[in-house]
Enzyme design. Structure first.
Site, PDB file in Angstrom:
ATOM      1  N   ASP A  32       0.863  -1.180   0.000  1.00 31.01           N
ATOM      2  CA  ASP A  32       0.000   0.000   0.000  1.00 31.01           C
ATOM      3  C   ASP A  32       0.900   1.232   0.000  1.00 31.01           C
ATOM      4  OD1 ASP A  32      -3.275   0.120   0.856  1.00 31.01           O
ATOM      5  OD2 ASP A  32      -2.192   2.032   0.904  1.00 31.01           O
ATOM      6  N   SER A 113     -15.277  -3.308 -10.632  1.00 31.05           N
ATOM      7  CA  SER A 113     -16.475  -2.794  -9.966  1.00 31.05           C
ATOM      8  C   SER A 113     -17.666  -3.009 -10.878  1.00 31.05           C
ATOM      9  CB  SER A 113     -16.330  -1.293  -9.705  1.00 31.05           C
ATOM     10  OG  SER A 113     -17.573  -0.734  -9.320  1.00 31.05           O
ATOM     11  N   TYR A 153     -13.790   7.233 -12.808  1.00 31.10           N
ATOM     12  CA  TYR A 153     -13.884   5.970 -12.052  1.00 31.10           C
ATOM     13  C   TYR A 153     -14.512   4.859 -12.897  1.00 31.10           C
ATOM     14  CZ  TYR A 153     -14.760   2.508  -8.462  1.00 31.10           C
ATOM     15  OH  TYR A 153     -14.800   1.320  -7.759  1.00 31.10           O
TER      16      TYR A 153
HETATM   17  P1  NAI Z   1     -10.280   1.570   0.504  1.00 31.90           P
HETATM   18  O1  NAI Z   1     -10.230   3.018   0.191  1.00 31.90           O
HETATM   19  O2  NAI Z   1     -10.657   1.131   1.865  1.00 31.90           O
HETATM   20  O3  NAI Z   1      -8.875   0.893   0.142  1.00 31.90           O
HETATM   21  C1  NAI Z   1      -8.149   1.228  -1.006  1.00 31.90           C
HETATM   22  C2  NAI Z   1      -6.674   1.108  -0.685  1.00 31.90           C
HETATM   23  O4  NAI Z   1      -5.924   1.383  -1.896  1.00 31.90           O
HETATM   24  C3  NAI Z   1      -6.202   2.116   0.380  1.00 31.90           C
HETATM   25  O5  NAI Z   1      -5.511   1.466   1.428  1.00 31.90           O
HETATM   26  C4  NAI Z   1      -5.282   3.040  -0.410  1.00 31.90           C
HETATM   27  O6  NAI Z   1      -4.190   3.562   0.361  1.00 31.90           O
HETATM   28  C5  NAI Z   1      -4.786   2.118  -1.526  1.00 31.90           C
HETATM   29  N1  NAI Z   1      -4.238   2.924  -2.612  1.00 31.90           N
HETATM   30  C6  NAI Z   1      -4.844   3.946  -3.264  1.00 31.90           C
HETATM   31  N2  NAI Z   1      -3.988   4.525  -4.112  1.00 31.90           N
HETATM   32  C7  NAI Z   1      -2.800   3.865  -4.005  1.00 31.90           C
HETATM   33  C8  NAI Z   1      -1.518   4.024  -4.611  1.00 31.90           C
HETATM   34  N3  NAI Z   1      -1.259   5.010  -5.487  1.00 31.90           N
HETATM   35  N4  NAI Z   1      -0.545   3.159  -4.266  1.00 31.90           N
HETATM   36  C9  NAI Z   1      -0.760   2.194  -3.346  1.00 31.90           C
HETATM   37  N5  NAI Z   1      -1.945   2.006  -2.734  1.00 31.90           N
HETATM   38  C10 NAI Z   1      -2.955   2.837  -3.052  1.00 31.90           C
HETATM   39  O7  NAI Z   1     -11.313   0.951  -0.552  1.00 31.90           O
HETATM   40  P2  NAI Z   1     -11.818  -0.553  -0.789  1.00 31.90           P
HETATM   41  O8  NAI Z   1     -13.270  -0.545  -0.712  1.00 31.90           O
HETATM   42  O9  NAI Z   1     -11.042  -1.520  -0.009  1.00 31.90           O
HETATM   43  O10 NAI Z   1     -11.458  -0.686  -2.344  1.00 31.90           O
HETATM   44  C11 NAI Z   1     -10.696  -1.745  -2.870  1.00 31.90           C
HETATM   45  C12 NAI Z   1     -11.056  -1.890  -4.334  1.00 31.90           C
HETATM   46  O11 NAI Z   1     -12.417  -2.245  -4.451  1.00 31.90           O
HETATM   47  C13 NAI Z   1     -10.858  -0.640  -5.182  1.00 31.90           C
HETATM   48  O12 NAI Z   1     -10.255  -0.972  -6.401  1.00 31.90           O
HETATM   49  C14 NAI Z   1     -12.285  -0.161  -5.399  1.00 31.90           C
HETATM   50  O13 NAI Z   1     -12.420   0.565  -6.606  1.00 31.90           O
HETATM   51  C15 NAI Z   1     -13.031  -1.469  -5.447  1.00 31.90           C
HETATM   52  N6  NAI Z   1     -14.459  -1.325  -5.189  1.00 31.90           N
HETATM   53  C16 NAI Z   1     -14.913  -0.907  -3.963  1.00 31.90           C
HETATM   54  C17 NAI Z   1     -16.261  -0.724  -3.747  1.00 31.90           C
HETATM   55  C18 NAI Z   1     -16.792  -0.229  -2.438  1.00 31.90           C
HETATM   56  O14 NAI Z   1     -17.965   0.154  -2.375  1.00 31.90           O
HETATM   57  N7  NAI Z   1     -16.028  -0.225  -1.374  1.00 31.90           N
HETATM   58  C19 NAI Z   1     -17.243  -0.970  -4.824  1.00 31.90           C
HETATM   59  C20 NAI Z   1     -16.665  -1.444  -6.055  1.00 31.90           C
HETATM   60  C21 NAI Z   1     -15.320  -1.588  -6.217  1.00 31.90           C
END
Ligand code: NAI
Length: 256
Positions: A32, A113, A153
């Site tokens: 991360d 997604s 997105y």
């Molecule tokens: P989250 O925001 O809790 O976690 C995302 C993580 O990605 C964070 O720890 C962040 O630091 C990391 N990240 C972002 N940019 C980065 C970079 N440049 N380098 C390294 N790490 C980076 O969100 P969540 O829900 O865990 O999302 C995970 C995946 O699921 C994403 O791809 C999101 O698009 C997808 N998703 C989530 C949904 C939701 O409702 N939570 C719905 C559909 C898809």
């Protein structure tokens, strides 16, 4: 145990995936840009939105990786350039860069997604965009392919889904039996959902959630990711698992 790399491991779905993989006996490399309080396995800090960050990560990882779970993502609120850079360009560059360090019959799992399910409607543009070489400058890429802040997105996830299907037949992966699949969540209770609420509005997000009774949790998504990493999924390749409690089916059947 398998050697599995999980990106986005400091929060939400990535964190839960890393924890579950470790509890099942995997050797986890969690990645991360933010360093989490509770690091799972070997933690490596990396910015997955830059060519340099991806290259440094590939160099830091050992040979013998069995699975790469590409979970890190941005909501679109930070703007089109970082969103496209992390959700598509960086993810693709990491997958292609890591492939030579992966074991035969490995697995790449891309978290997309349901927001990307409109990809069939944008084939012409997306086709050109997924074929670009290497890790192009993200700002230039957005300009070249007419990607706007407001739709970056869903665009990033459409690109990701199309590339997933394409990558399953890319010799870089296919020649060594490495499978490439996607998992597409609907709304999941993680920090990113608050940003989706800002962009889409509470009414839209709540109505999606109400269709299926509740929002998902990270714990609802992680097992599908690890299934695709497992030997039991050895004949599952180039496909997408919607992990949305039935939301997409509900929307589709209403339109049928
Ligand atoms: P989250 O925001 O809790 O976690 C995302 C993580 O990605 C964070 O720890 C962040 O630091 C990391 N990240 C972002 N940019 C980065 C970079 N440049 N380098 C390294 N790490 C980076 O969100 P969540 O829900 O865990 O999302 C995970 C995946 O699921 C994403 O791809 C999101 O698009 C997808 N998703 C989530 C949904 C939701 O409702 N939570 C719905 C559909 C898809």
């Amino acid at each position: 145990g398998k050697n599995i790399v999980v990106t986005g491991a400091a929060s939400g779905i990535g964190q839960r995936t890393a924890e579950l993989a470790q509890s099942q006996g995997a050797n986890v490399f969690s990645v991360d840009r933010n360093t989490p309080d509770n690091q799972v396995g070997h933690f490596i800090a990396a910015d997955l939105g830059s060519a340099e960050g991806v290259e440094a990560l590939v160099n830091a990882l050992p040979n013998g990786i069995d699975a790469l779970a590409n979970v890190a993502g941005l909501s679109g609120t930070p703007g089109k350039v970082p969103t496209i850079a992390v959700n598509f360009l960086g993810l693709r560059a990491l997958s292609l860069g890591l492939a030579p360090k992966m074991n035969q019959y490995g697995s790449v799992i891309n978290v997309a997604s349901i927001a990307g399910f409109g990809w069939r409607g944008n084939l012409e543009r997306t086709r050109k965009a997924i074929d670009v070489e290497g890790f192009p400058d993200p700002a230039q890429f957005c300009a070249d392919h007419n990607i706007q802040d407001e739709t970056s997105y869903p665009d990033s996830k459409e690109l990701l889904l199309m590339w997933t299907f394409r990558a399953a037949h890319d010799p870089v992966f296919k020649d060594r039996g490495i499978r490439v699949n996607a998992v597409s969540p609907g709304p999941v209770e993680t920090p990113i959902l608050l940003q989706f609420r800002d962009v889409l509005g509470d009414d839209r997000v709540n109505s999606d959630i109400n269709r299926v009774g509740r929002a998902g949790t990270a714990n609802d998504i992680a097992p599908s990711i690890l299934f695709l990493a497992s030997d039991g999924a050895r004949w599952v390749n180039g496909t997408n698992i919607a992990c949305d409690g039935g939301l997409e089916a509900s929307v589709m059947s209403e339109a049928m």
